[in-house]
Design a protein around this motif. Structure first.
Motif, PDB file in Angstrom:
ATOM      1  N   ALA A   1       0.839  -1.204   0.000  1.00 60.17           N
ATOM      2  CA  ALA A   1       0.000   0.000   0.000  1.00 60.17           C
ATOM      3  C   ALA A   1       0.876   1.256   0.000  1.00 60.17           C
ATOM      4  O   ALA A   1       0.576   2.228  -0.709  1.00 60.17           O
ATOM      5  CB  ALA A   1      -0.933  -0.006   1.206  1.00 60.17           C
ATOM      6  N   SER A   2       1.946   1.251   0.775  1.00 55.47           N
ATOM      7  CA  SER A   2       2.870   2.392   0.785  1.00 55.47           C
ATOM      8  C   SER A   2       3.520   2.587  -0.577  1.00 55.47           C
ATOM      9  O   SER A   2       3.675   3.719  -1.050  1.00 55.47           O
ATOM     10  CB  SER A   2       3.953   2.196   1.844  1.00 55.47           C
ATOM     11  N   ALA A   3       3.904   1.493  -1.209  1.00 52.51           N
ATOM     12  CA  ALA A   3       4.503   1.576  -2.545  1.00 52.51           C
ATOM     13  C   ALA A   3       3.500   2.105  -3.557  1.00 52.51           C
ATOM     14  O   ALA A   3       3.863   2.864  -4.462  1.00 52.51           O
ATOM     15  CB  ALA A   3       5.026   0.206  -2.977  1.00 52.51           C
TER      16      ALA A   3
ATOM     17  N   LYS B   1      10.655  11.540 -21.032  1.00 56.18           N
ATOM     18  CA  LYS B   1      11.017  11.392 -19.618  1.00 56.18           C
ATOM     19  C   LYS B   1       9.816  10.940 -18.792  1.00 56.18           C
ATOM     20  O   LYS B   1       9.959  10.149 -17.863  1.00 56.18           O
ATOM     21  CB  LYS B   1      11.582  12.690 -19.057  1.00 56.18           C
ATOM     22  N   PHE B   2       8.646  11.434 -19.136  1.00 53.53           N
ATOM     23  CA  PHE B   2       7.442  11.006 -18.420  1.00 53.53           C
ATOM     24  C   PHE B   2       7.156   9.529 -18.681  1.00 53.53           C
ATOM     25  O   PHE B   2       6.811   8.789 -17.758  1.00 53.53           O
ATOM     26  CB  PHE B   2       6.243  11.863 -18.819  1.00 53.53           C
ATOM     27  N   VAL B   3       7.322   9.082 -19.910  1.00 51.28           N
ATOM     28  CA  VAL B   3       7.134   7.663 -20.238  1.00 51.28           C
ATOM     29  C   VAL B   3       8.173   6.825 -19.494  1.00 51.28           C
ATOM     30  O   VAL B   3       7.859   5.753 -18.959  1.00 51.28           O
ATOM     31  CB  VAL B   3       7.197   7.426 -21.754  1.00 51.28           C
ATOM     32  N   GLY B   4       9.404   7.307 -19.437  1.00 47.51           N
ATOM     33  CA  GLY B   4      10.449   6.599 -18.691  1.00 47.51           C
ATOM     34  C   GLY B   4      10.112   6.495 -17.208  1.00 47.51           C
ATOM     35  O   GLY B   4      10.307   5.438 -16.598  1.00 47.51           O
ATOM     36  N   LEU B   5       9.608   7.578 -16.645  1.00 46.49           N
ATOM     37  CA  LEU B   5       9.188   7.558 -15.236  1.00 46.49           C
ATOM     38  C   LEU B   5       8.068   6.550 -15.021  1.00 46.49           C
ATOM     39  O   LEU B   5       8.097   5.771 -14.059  1.00 46.49           O
ATOM     40  CB  LEU B   5       8.722   8.949 -14.808  1.00 46.49           C
ATOM     41  N   THR B   6       7.097   6.544 -15.921  1.00 45.89           N
ATOM     42  CA  THR B   6       5.981   5.612 -15.811  1.00 45.89           C
ATOM     43  C   THR B   6       6.464   4.164 -15.878  1.00 45.89           C
ATOM     44  O   THR B   6       6.031   3.321 -15.089  1.00 45.89           O
ATOM     45  CB  THR B   6       4.955   5.877 -16.930  1.00 45.89           C
ATOM     46  N   MET B   7       7.372   3.890 -16.793  1.00 47.66           N
ATOM     47  CA  MET B   7       7.900   2.527 -16.918  1.00 47.66           C
ATOM     48  C   MET B   7       8.691   2.114 -15.675  1.00 47.66           C
ATOM     49  O   MET B   7       8.562   0.992 -15.189  1.00 47.66           O
ATOM     50  CB  MET B   7       8.775   2.413 -18.172  1.00 47.66           C
ATOM     51  N   LYS B   8       9.495   3.025 -15.148  1.00 45.12           N
ATOM     52  CA  LYS B   8      10.291   2.715 -13.957  1.00 45.12           C
ATOM     53  C   LYS B   8       9.405   2.439 -12.743  1.00 45.12           C
ATOM     54  O   LYS B   8       9.622   1.476 -12.012  1.00 45.12           O
ATOM     55  CB  LYS B   8      11.258   3.859 -13.642  1.00 45.12           C
ATOM     56  N   VAL B   9       8.415   3.289 -12.525  1.00 46.29           N
ATOM     57  CA  VAL B   9       7.518   3.118 -11.383  1.00 46.29           C
ATOM     58  C   VAL B   9       6.750   1.808 -11.516  1.00 46.29           C
ATOM     59  O   VAL B   9       6.608   1.053 -10.538  1.00 46.29           O
ATOM     60  CB  VAL B   9       6.569   4.328 -11.257  1.00 46.29           C
ATOM     61  N   THR B  10       6.273   1.516 -12.713  1.00 46.18           N
ATOM     62  CA  THR B  10       5.539   0.266 -12.940  1.00 46.18           C
ATOM     63  C   THR B  10       6.432  -0.943 -12.704  1.00 46.18           C
ATOM     64  O   THR B  10       6.026  -1.906 -12.041  1.00 46.18           O
ATOM     65  CB  THR B  10       4.967   0.243 -14.369  1.00 46.18           C
ATOM     66  N   LEU B  11       7.648  -0.906 -13.223  1.00 45.06           N
ATOM     67  CA  LEU B  11       8.577  -2.027 -13.048  1.00 45.06           C
ATOM     68  C   LEU B  11       8.927  -2.233 -11.576  1.00 45.06           C
ATOM     69  O   LEU B  11       8.949  -3.368 -11.092  1.00 45.06           O
ATOM     70  CB  LEU B  11       9.847  -1.788 -13.865  1.00 45.06           C
TER      71      LEU B  11
ATOM     72  N   ILE C   1       5.922  -3.847  -9.844  1.00 40.14           N
ATOM     73  CA  ILE C   1       5.765  -5.251 -10.250  1.00 40.14           C
ATOM     74  C   ILE C   1       6.824  -6.115  -9.568  1.00 40.14           C
ATOM     75  O   ILE C   1       6.516  -7.200  -9.053  1.00 40.14           O
ATOM     76  CB  ILE C   1       5.815  -5.387 -11.776  1.00 40.14           C
ATOM     77  N   LEU C   2       8.066  -5.657  -9.562  1.00 45.88           N
ATOM     78  CA  LEU C   2       9.132  -6.433  -8.915  1.00 45.88           C
ATOM     79  C   LEU C   2       8.913  -6.553  -7.413  1.00 45.88           C
ATOM     80  O   LEU C   2       9.115  -7.627  -6.827  1.00 45.88           O
ATOM     81  CB  LEU C   2      10.494  -5.807  -9.211  1.00 45.88           C
ATOM     82  N   LEU C   3       8.506  -5.474  -6.777  1.00 47.12           N
ATOM     83  CA  LEU C   3       8.246  -5.520  -5.335  1.00 47.12           C
ATOM     84  C   LEU C   3       7.101  -6.482  -5.023  1.00 47.12           C
ATOM     85  O   LEU C   3       7.189  -7.265  -4.077  1.00 47.12           O
ATOM     86  CB  LEU C   3       7.930  -4.114  -4.826  1.00 47.12           C
TER      87      LEU C   3
END
Length: 79
Positions: free
Chosen positions: A32-34, A58-68, A71-73
């Motif tokens: 939930a915190s994540a 950069k916004f697409v890169g941010l979106t991909m990083k946050v999503t990844l 998902i990994l967590l």
């Protein structure tokens, strides 16, 4: 290392819940915190993109990083 039956009984007697319920609670709290962090990061990124302070790439890169990261967590905690 797993707990002995006596340790589980003592844990449940003092805490009022089982060790498994405690683990489930803390995993839920972390996820939930994540999710709150991801929503904040994406909304901040969107505001920056909408006002022209960051590029669409950069916004697409941010979106991909946050999503990844989320998902990994999720995979690491629920596996």
């Amino acid at each position: 290392m797993s707990m002995s039956p006596q340790q589980i009984t003592a844990f449940q007697a003092m805490g009022g819940f089982t060790p498994q319920q405690s683990t489930t609670f803390f995993i839920g709290l972390v996820l939930a915190s994540a999710l709150v962090f991801a929503a904040w990061a994406l909304s901040s990124g969107y505001r920056g993109w909408a006002t022209g302070q960051i590029s669409q790439a950069k916004f697409v890169g941010l979106t991909m990083k946050v999503t990844l990261i989320y998902i990994l967590l999720t995979f690491l905690l629920l596996h």
